[in-house]
Design a protein around this motif. Structure first.
Motif, PDB file in Angstrom:
ATOM      1  N   ALA A   8      -0.457 -37.091  -8.547  1.00 34.88           N
ATOM      2  CA  ALA A   8      -0.316 -38.537  -8.377  1.00 34.88           C
ATOM      3  C   ALA A   8      -0.107 -38.888  -6.910  1.00 34.88           C
ATOM      4  CB  ALA A   8       0.848 -39.065  -9.220  1.00 34.88           C
ATOM      5  N   PHE A   9       0.695 -38.102  -6.195  1.00 36.43           N
ATOM      6  CA  PHE A   9       0.924 -38.406  -4.788  1.00 36.43           C
ATOM      7  C   PHE A   9      -0.323 -38.096  -3.956  1.00 36.43           C
ATOM      8  CE2 PHE A   9       2.342 -37.520  -0.457  1.00 36.43           C
ATOM      9  CZ  PHE A   9       3.077 -38.662  -0.199  1.00 36.43           C
ATOM     10  N   VAL A  10      -1.020 -37.015  -4.295  1.00 42.64           N
ATOM     11  CA  VAL A  10      -2.265 -36.695  -3.592  1.00 42.64           C
ATOM     12  C   VAL A  10      -3.279 -37.830  -3.766  1.00 42.64           C
ATOM     13  CG1 VAL A  10      -4.242 -35.115  -3.551  1.00 42.64           C
ATOM     14  CG2 VAL A  10      -1.917 -34.200  -3.752  1.00 42.64           C
ATOM     15  N   GLN A  11      -3.362 -38.374  -4.987  1.00 46.47           N
ATOM     16  CA  GLN A  11      -4.263 -39.498  -5.249  1.00 46.47           C
ATOM     17  C   GLN A  11      -3.821 -40.741  -4.471  1.00 46.47           C
ATOM     18  OE1 GLN A  11      -7.009 -39.213  -7.084  1.00 46.47           O
ATOM     19  NE2 GLN A  11      -7.607 -41.367  -6.802  1.00 46.47           N
ATOM     20  N   LEU A  12      -2.511 -40.963  -4.391  1.00 48.56           N
ATOM     21  CA  LEU A  12      -1.994 -42.121  -3.660  1.00 48.56           C
ATOM     22  C   LEU A  12      -2.409 -42.078  -2.197  1.00 48.56           C
ATOM     23  CD1 LEU A  12      -0.047 -44.577  -3.282  1.00 48.56           C
ATOM     24  CD2 LEU A  12       1.793 -42.895  -2.934  1.00 48.56           C
ATOM     25  N   GLN A  13      -2.424 -40.898  -1.597  1.00 49.29           N
ATOM     26  CA  GLN A  13      -2.741 -40.765  -0.180  1.00 49.29           C
ATOM     27  C   GLN A  13      -4.163 -41.208   0.159  1.00 49.29           C
ATOM     28  OE1 GLN A  13       0.484 -40.615   0.614  1.00 49.29           O
ATOM     29  NE2 GLN A  13      -0.203 -39.489   2.409  1.00 49.29           N
ATOM     30  N   LYS A  14      -5.001 -41.316  -0.864  1.00 46.48           N
ATOM     31  CA  LYS A  14      -6.394 -41.726  -0.648  1.00 46.48           C
ATOM     32  C   LYS A  14      -6.574 -43.245  -0.695  1.00 46.48           C
ATOM     33  CE  LYS A  14      -7.986 -37.472  -2.909  1.00 46.48           C
ATOM     34  NZ  LYS A  14      -8.730 -36.897  -4.064  1.00 46.48           N
ATOM     35  N   THR A  15      -5.493 -43.971  -0.984  1.00 47.11           N
ATOM     36  CA  THR A  15      -5.597 -45.418  -1.150  1.00 47.11           C
ATOM     37  C   THR A  15      -5.078 -46.161   0.078  1.00 47.11           C
ATOM     38  OG1 THR A  15      -3.384 -45.683  -2.114  1.00 47.11           O
ATOM     39  CG2 THR A  15      -5.180 -45.093  -3.615  1.00 47.11           C
ATOM     40  N   GLN A  16      -5.445 -47.427   0.169  1.00 46.26           N
ATOM     41  CA  GLN A  16      -4.977 -48.270   1.271  1.00 46.26           C
ATOM     42  C   GLN A  16      -3.477 -48.500   1.187  1.00 46.26           C
ATOM     43  OE1 GLN A  16      -6.586 -52.217   1.277  1.00 46.26           O
ATOM     44  NE2 GLN A  16      -5.731 -52.765   3.283  1.00 46.26           N
ATOM     45  N   VAL A  17      -2.935 -48.506  -0.032  1.00 49.57           N
ATOM     46  CA  VAL A  17      -1.512 -48.758  -0.226  1.00 49.57           C
ATOM     47  C   VAL A  17      -0.664 -47.730   0.520  1.00 49.57           C
ATOM     48  CG1 VAL A  17       0.346 -48.796  -1.940  1.00 49.57           C
ATOM     49  CG2 VAL A  17      -1.828 -49.916  -2.434  1.00 49.57           C
ATOM     50  N   ALA A  18      -1.127 -46.477   0.564  1.00 50.85           N
ATOM     51  CA  ALA A  18      -0.368 -45.417   1.223  1.00 50.85           C
ATOM     52  C   ALA A  18      -0.164 -45.716   2.698  1.00 50.85           C
ATOM     53  CB  ALA A  18      -1.081 -44.075   1.059  1.00 50.85           C
TER      54      ALA A  18
END
Length: 433
Positions: A206-216
């Motif tokens: 989940a955190f790895v996926q988050l890092q790919k988003t603008q939100v991160a």
């Protein structure tokens, strides 16, 4: 990796809880005489239990800082740091001089080390839970949550077993002089084990996926958790005020109550707590697994109703001073309290999107412990004193907290099966560019 993650989270957190709960036990039995000798027995006990509460009071600060960093830098990195800090503080506590040796500096340093312990545990508990649950299969999150819920009772068993062994093989004078210190000092070994285990676990999907988003890049986890999810944080915090208060009532205050007010020997008190915590392990596992079958809300409501019923007969059964009835009521009470604690990790994790999950969960969890968990042993001692030895004031306060907790459960949405990889797009709005 999911199995490795839950193993690392469970063992590592149990090791940290061992240090934290070990202090709760000695605070109710040994520390009043060694660190507050100039006070009368009741005042010394209150002061000693207040230092226990200070550790819980420091947990929100750890939750705020570690939660923000965990949502920004990852769950795994924070877990390596918290276990190291916790272990170092515990070793120093085991080496701390007493009041007779350095005077007022002894309780001052004791409080400072408790603050460090509380800070580390404030970041540890939620981070370990997320490390396991974000790796878990959606259909088995409750089971994994139950495994995480057994960390605290497992640490209680280990802490009380060690103290029971030491108090049995050492004379009272030797136990008071150096025996109680030994479990704190061996925390150095526990730190090495905890770090080694966690080095073997990857960052969560989940955190790895988050890092790919603008939100991160655009979001600020702590600000966004408070700005966008404050209602959820408050609702979960008020829910956990009940289980937190009951847990510390049983594992900290009850030991003091049955040994000082009821005249039960310390060794018997340690054995009762160990037996009750065996029931708590079973309760945590059953709660987590049942929540996978019937949902989080129904399972939590069941546990909450059972603790409310048991509360009204708890002190009456303890007053019999009969070992097996005392063991049964303590086991049932702690078992159903931990039944809820076996569900709370997954319920809290599922309530927040990935980008604020660490911050939001940690704030709700540590906030409840600050409001009711830490103060409960101190408040209970005071209430028993005010009511001239009667426990009914304690029962009334705990009943109110239990009812509030049940109300929060019944007014909450069901979260079973929710997507754990979701992010909150609103977190990117107004954030730094």
């Amino acid at each position: 990796m999911a199995t490795r993650a839950v193993t690392a989270a469970t063992i590592g957190t149990a090791l940290e809880w061992f240090d934290f709960t070990l202090y709760g036990t000695v605070a109710a039995t040994i520390l009043p005489k060694l660190f507050f000798p100039s006070m009368d027995p009741t005042s010394a006990l209150l002061a000693s239990l207040a230092t226990f509460g200070v550790g819980l009071a420091a947990r929100p600060l750890g939750a705020i800082i570690c939660g923000h960093l965990g949502d920004k830098l990852g769950r795994r990195n924070l877990m390596l740091g918290t276990v190291s800090v916790m272990g170092l503080a515990s070793v120093l506590m085991g080496l701390l001089p007493t009041y007779a040796q350095i005077g007022i500096w002894a309780p001052v340093l004791l409080v400072l080390l408790r603050i460090v312990q509380g800070f580390a545990l404030g970041g540890e508990s939620t981070g370990a839970q997320l490390m396991a649950l974000e790796h878990a299969d959606p259909a088995r999150r409750g089971k994994y949550s139950g495994l995480l819920g057994l960390c605290s009772p497992l640490s209680q068993i280990l802490a009380n077993a060690v103290l029971l062994l030491l108090s049995s093989v050492l004379t009272p004078e030797a136990f008071e002089r150096y025996g109680w210190r030994l479990p704190f000092i061996i925390s150095f070994v526990l730190v090495i084990v905890g770090v080694y285990i966690r080095l073997k676990v990857n960052e969560t999907p989940a955190f790895v996926q988050l890092q790919k988003t603008q939100v991160a890049q655009a979001g600020s986890p702590l600000r966004d958790a408070v700005r966008l999810h404050h209602r959820t944080i408050l609702r979960l915090m008020f829910f956990f005020c009940g289980p937190a208060a009951l847990f510390y009532l049983i594992v900290v205050f009850s030991l003091s109550y049955i040994t000082k007010d009821l005249g039960v020997p310390k060794q018997t008190g340690f054995m009762l707590l160990m037996g009750a915590n065996v029931c708590a392990i079973v309760g945590a596992l059953l709660g987590g697994m049942l929540s996978d079958r019937i949902g989080r809300r129904k399972a939590l409501a069941l546990g909450s109703i059972c603790t409310l019923v048991i509360l009204f007969v708890y002190f009456g059964v303890l007053a019999t001073r009969s070992f097996f009835p005392m063991l049964a009521i303590m086991g049932l009470f702690l078992g159903f309290t931990q039944f809820q604690s076996g569900i709370h990790p997954v319920w809290f994790a599922e309530a927040f999107p990935t980008n604020v999950r660490y911050s939001g969960s940690a704030l709700a969890y540590t906030g409840a412990n600050l409001l009711t968990g830490g103060p409960m042993p101190l408040v209970a001692v005071w209430l028993v004193s005010v009511f001239h030895g009667s426990p009914w004031g304690v029962v009334a306060v705990c009943a109110v907290l239990n009812v509030i907790s049940l109300a929060m459960i019944l007014t909450s949405p069901e979260t079973r099966g929710i997507d754990m990889n979701r992010v909150d797009p609103a977190s990117a709005v107004g954030g730094p560019r």
